[in-house]
Design an enzyme around this catalytic site. Structure first.
Site: not given
Ligand code: PEP
Length: 243
Positions: A11, A13, A97, A99, A167, A173, A205
């Site tokens: 992703n 983003k 997601h 976000e 997630e 992040g 992460s």
């Molecule tokens: C995500 O935004 O779906 C995600 C898992 O981000 P990160 O791997 O940076 O934690």
């Protein structure tokens, strides 16, 4: 249903201008020519779908959107429909997601409508779920995720068109990850609530150092990768960690 090979999805983003996105996609496509034991998916920003799709052509790496509108077309300034993503060469779309849920106030019913739209357009919906830190600390993580699933996954889900991404919001992040026991517990709980054979990705992460351990856990059917998907070397190292 036989076990599927894992899915490793990147992703990107809101990152990447045209030159960077094409270079990253070309690098991933070149690495994907080597044998690997997972399916690969890249979800660039909407502005780069065409260019990244062209760079990935013939590589076997799939293309996905990061979000879609529930309607097929209409007066929705700034939005992209599932049909438009399909037309741009996507096979998948991420919906719900964190976000968007927590940053933009999307509800379970919004996510459900988007997942339905994905199916209407012939896309695989990657439905994201995950608890906030306070919810985990209160011992409510499984209840929260179960409720999100109940509200976000439309009727008629099948293993061929649904992927669930667990997630934890506090792990995205941040460099933090749940314990392996917590991931196992959550994935088992999700497994009991979705069709047999549907993949359950872990996201939050994931990086080249922790990927092998996470990807080997029961019911972890791949990873949704944010930050580490922006470097081909790291994304590929995560793919290579699929055993
Ligand atoms: C995500 O935004 O779906 C995600 C898992 O981000 P990160 O791997 O940076 O934690």
């Amino acid at each position: 249903m036989p076990d599927r090979i894992p899915l490793v999805a990147g992703n990107w983003k809101m990152n990447g201008l045209r030159a960077d996105g094409i270079a990253l996609a070309r690098d991933i496509a070149a690495r994907a020519a080597a044998p690997h034991r997972c399916d690969l998916l890249v979800c660039p920003p909407a502005t780069l779908l065409a260019a990244v799709g062209a760079a990935l052509a013939g590589s076997g790496v799939a293309l996905g959107g990061q979000d879609c509108h529930a309607a097929p077309s209409g007066a929705f300034t700034g939005s992209t429909s599932a049909e438009m993503l399909k037309d741009a060469g996507c096979s998948h779309v991420i919906v719900g997601h964190s976000e968007r849920r927590h940053g933009l106030g999307e509800s379970d019913s919004d996510v459900r409508a988007k997942a339905s739209a994905a199916w209407r357009a012939g896309l695989i919906a990657i439905v994201c779920v995950g608890e906030m830190q306070a919810e985990r600390e209160a011992g409510r993580a499984v209840a929260v995720v179960s409720s999100q699933l109940a509200g976000s996954v439309p009727e008629g889900a099948t293993a061929d068109r649904l992927v669930v991404a667990y997630e934890p919001v506090w792990a995205i992040g941040t460099g933090l990850t749940p314990t392996t026991a917590d991931i196992v517990e959550m994935h088992a709980a999700i497994r009991g609530r979705i069709p047999a054979g549907a993949r359950i990705l872990y996201g939050g992460s994931v990086n080249p150092r922790n990927a092998a351990e996470i990807l080997a856990l029961p019911e972890v059917g791949g990873a949704l990768v944010g930050g580490a998907s922006l470097k081909a070397e790291d994304f590929w190292a995560i793919a290579a960690a699929c055993g």
